[in-house]
Write a protein that holds these residues in place. Structure first.
Motif, PDB file in Angstrom:
ATOM      1  N   ILE A   1       0.835  -1.190   0.000  1.00 14.72           N
ATOM      2  CA  ILE A   1       0.000   0.000   0.000  1.00 14.72           C
ATOM      3  C   ILE A   1       0.880   1.254   0.000  1.00 14.72           C
ATOM      4  N   PRO A   2       0.717   2.121  -0.990  1.00 16.91           N
ATOM      5  CA  PRO A   2       1.516   3.349  -1.021  1.00 16.91           C
ATOM      6  C   PRO A   2       0.958   4.379  -0.043  1.00 16.91           C
ATOM      7  N   ALA A   3       1.714   5.421   0.159  1.00 14.05           N
ATOM      8  CA  ALA A   3       1.220   6.538   0.966  1.00 14.05           C
ATOM      9  C   ALA A   3      -0.012   7.125   0.283  1.00 14.05           C
ATOM     10  N   ILE A   4      -1.059   7.366   1.067  1.00 16.45           N
ATOM     11  CA  ILE A   4      -2.320   7.848   0.518  1.00 16.45           C
ATOM     12  C   ILE A   4      -2.491   9.312   0.879  1.00 16.45           C
ATOM     13  N   SER A   5      -2.843  10.105  -0.109  1.00 10.82           N
ATOM     14  CA  SER A   5      -2.985  11.537   0.126  1.00 10.82           C
ATOM     15  C   SER A   5      -4.165  11.819   1.047  1.00 10.82           C
ATOM     16  N   PRO A   6      -4.083  12.848   1.882  1.00 14.56           N
ATOM     17  CA  PRO A   6      -5.224  13.203   2.738  1.00 14.56           C
ATOM     18  C   PRO A   6      -6.485  13.497   1.943  1.00 14.56           C
ATOM     19  N   GLU A   7      -6.312  14.043   0.718  1.00 16.76           N
ATOM     20  CA  GLU A   7      -7.469  14.395  -0.106  1.00 16.76           C
ATOM     21  C   GLU A   7      -8.297  13.175  -0.478  1.00 16.76           C
ATOM     22  N   ALA A   8      -7.632  12.020  -0.636  1.00 21.97           N
ATOM     23  CA  ALA A   8      -8.359  10.801  -0.996  1.00 21.97           C
ATOM     24  C   ALA A   8      -9.342  10.396   0.083  1.00 21.97           C
TER      25      ALA A   8
ATOM     26  N   MET B   1      -9.245   4.353  -5.845  1.00 24.05           N
ATOM     27  CA  MET B   1      -8.738   4.886  -7.110  1.00 24.05           C
ATOM     28  C   MET B   1      -7.253   5.208  -7.024  1.00 24.05           C
ATOM     29  N   GLU B   2      -6.843   5.824  -5.932  1.00 21.71           N
ATOM     30  CA  GLU B   2      -5.448   6.236  -5.797  1.00 21.71           C
ATOM     31  C   GLU B   2      -4.522   5.023  -5.727  1.00 21.71           C
ATOM     32  N   ILE B   3      -4.899   4.031  -4.939  1.00 24.50           N
ATOM     33  CA  ILE B   3      -4.069   2.829  -4.821  1.00 24.50           C
ATOM     34  C   ILE B   3      -4.030   2.072  -6.143  1.00 24.50           C
ATOM     35  N   ALA B   4      -5.195   1.902  -6.765  1.00 25.93           N
ATOM     36  CA  ALA B   4      -5.265   1.122  -8.000  1.00 25.93           C
ATOM     37  C   ALA B   4      -4.483   1.780  -9.131  1.00 25.93           C
ATOM     38  N   THR B   5      -4.565   3.102  -9.248  1.00 25.06           N
ATOM     39  CA  THR B   5      -3.852   3.797 -10.324  1.00 25.06           C
ATOM     40  C   THR B   5      -2.353   3.549 -10.224  1.00 25.06           C
ATOM     41  N   LYS B   6      -1.825   3.584  -9.010  1.00 24.98           N
ATOM     42  CA  LYS B   6      -0.387   3.336  -8.822  1.00 24.98           C
ATOM     43  C   LYS B   6      -0.051   1.872  -9.086  1.00 24.98           C
ATOM     44  N   ALA B   7      -0.879   0.963  -8.583  1.00 26.23           N
ATOM     45  CA  ALA B   7      -0.592  -0.463  -8.745  1.00 26.23           C
ATOM     46  C   ALA B   7      -0.658  -0.886 -10.208  1.00 26.23           C
ATOM     47  N   LEU B   8      -1.662  -0.422 -10.923  1.00 22.95           N
ATOM     48  CA  LEU B   8      -1.846  -0.821 -12.320  1.00 22.95           C
ATOM     49  C   LEU B   8      -0.714  -0.333 -13.221  1.00 22.95           C
ATOM     50  N   GLN B   9       0.015   0.678 -12.773  1.00 22.93           N
ATOM     51  CA  GLN B   9       1.122   1.226 -13.575  1.00 22.93           C
ATOM     52  C   GLN B   9       2.487   0.734 -13.110  1.00 22.93           C
TER      53      GLN B   9
END
Length: 351
Positions: A48-55, A243-251
């Protein structure tokens, strides 16, 4: 062994084969920690990457969704023009899709994931469970294929599935393919064959990336179906965190490539281990291996009493499915349990 053997005739309406909490409650005297081999989920999840507060703090915007969908298209090998929709877990799409169509005859290649038949029946469709492609009726408007199949890992020649899709389209029908386990080997995926009319393909994010709790999946296929599904879901169906986690993982091409290799190696190791203990291998994917054994209920219970949970199928007596152990300790523990089972079986035969 437990002092009193329990009955393994479970209430189908209450029992779900991947419910670890059920096993922990039912086999409360088992020695922990539990080793969960009941799911076909990657045991080494994407970090799990660092997740932005905005998410966390605001609703996801269209830009975040489009970034994720673009990454998903690239990962799945879809064309830029392919229609795609994100869903909060593939299970929800399985339940919703039958309600998008008028009641019709539906042929489902079985045995397979039972929720497909259950969902189409609940929506009022006439469901036939068939054992091979040759049994598909000319009256069937929809055909459901899980590819690779769950629980046996069976696959088909892509040309046959393409031909089937074309045949169904000629009579205003639709081939629906559940590719939940295809991400470890995209050669079997039909995403590249998607046209304006089909097939409709369901994708699970959580299995390959090991993040089932994120509740994320994708549907790719005909524009009318994808648009209807998106409208039925309504706004903000998928969380900004997902969305934030998936976008990073898929790339993350490096992690994806390394993980495909490691899962294939682990799956081969699992099949070899089960064969060494004389199990009849029905089939496997890179995330599980399925066996058939006359005493499946007894083996299931034997393992549960030792805190090892595999997948049984009350509607398919004799089938057991094993997911991948994670650590070397997990492999050793599973092997030791199988040794104990084999010794007990040999003792009973000699009595």
């Amino acid at each position: 062994m437990a002092a009193q053997r329990r009955s393994t005739t479970y209430n189908r309406s209450l029992f779900h084969g991947g419910d670890l909490q059920w096993a922990q409650s039912y086999f409360s005297q088992a020695k922990g920690p539990w080793l969960d081999l009941s799911t076909g989920i990657n045991p080494r999840a994407y970090p799990i990457p660092a997740i932005s507060p905005e998410a966390w703090q605001r609703l996801p915007g269209g830009g975040e969704e489009q970034s994720m969908l673009a990454a998903a298209k690239k990962f799945y090998g879809a064309s830029r023009s392919a229609k795609i929709c994100a869903v909060p877990g593939t299970q929800l799409s399985i339940q919703m899709i039958p309600r998008l169509y008028a009641r019709s005859q539906v042929d489902i290649l079985s045995p397979t994931y039972a929720e497909h038949a259950a969902s189409w029946k609940q929506a009022g469709h006439q469901v036939r469970e068939i054992s091979c492609l040759k049994e598909i009726s000319e009256k069937a408007r929809f055909v459901i294929v899980v590819h690779p199949n769950n629980p046996d890992g069976k696959t088909f020649e892509k040309s046959k599935l393409v031909a089937l899709s074309n045949r169904l389209r000629s009579r205003n029908g639709q081939l629906i393919i559940d590719e939940a386990f295809a991400d470890t080997n995209q050669d079997c995926s039909l995403v590249s064959e998607i046209s304006q009319d089909g097939p409709l393909i369901l994708k699970s994010f959580g299995k390959f990336f090991g993040l089932a709790g994120l509740r994320l999946g994708f549907c790719l296929g005909p524009a009318t179906t994808i648009d209807d599904l998106r409208q039925s879901l309504g706004p903000w169906a998928v969380s900004g965190v997902a969305m934030e986690i998936a976008t990073k993982a898929l790339q993350d091409d490096i992690w994806i490539s390394q993980t495909r290799r490691s899962l294939n190696t682990a799956s081969e190791q699992l099949e070899t281990l089960l064969r060494e203990f004389g199990f009849n291998i029905i089939g496997r994917s890179s995330l599980f291996c399925c066996v058939q054994i006359d005493s499946s209920d007894k083996l299931f219970e034997y393992l549960c009493e030792r805190g090892i949970y595999c997948r049984m199928f009350p509607e398919r007596p004799g089938f057991l499915r094993f997911g991948l152990p994670n650590t070397e300790e997990d492999w050793q523990r599973f092997t030791a349990a199988l040794c104990g089972w084999q010794k007990m079986a040999q003792t009973h035969l000699s009595d």
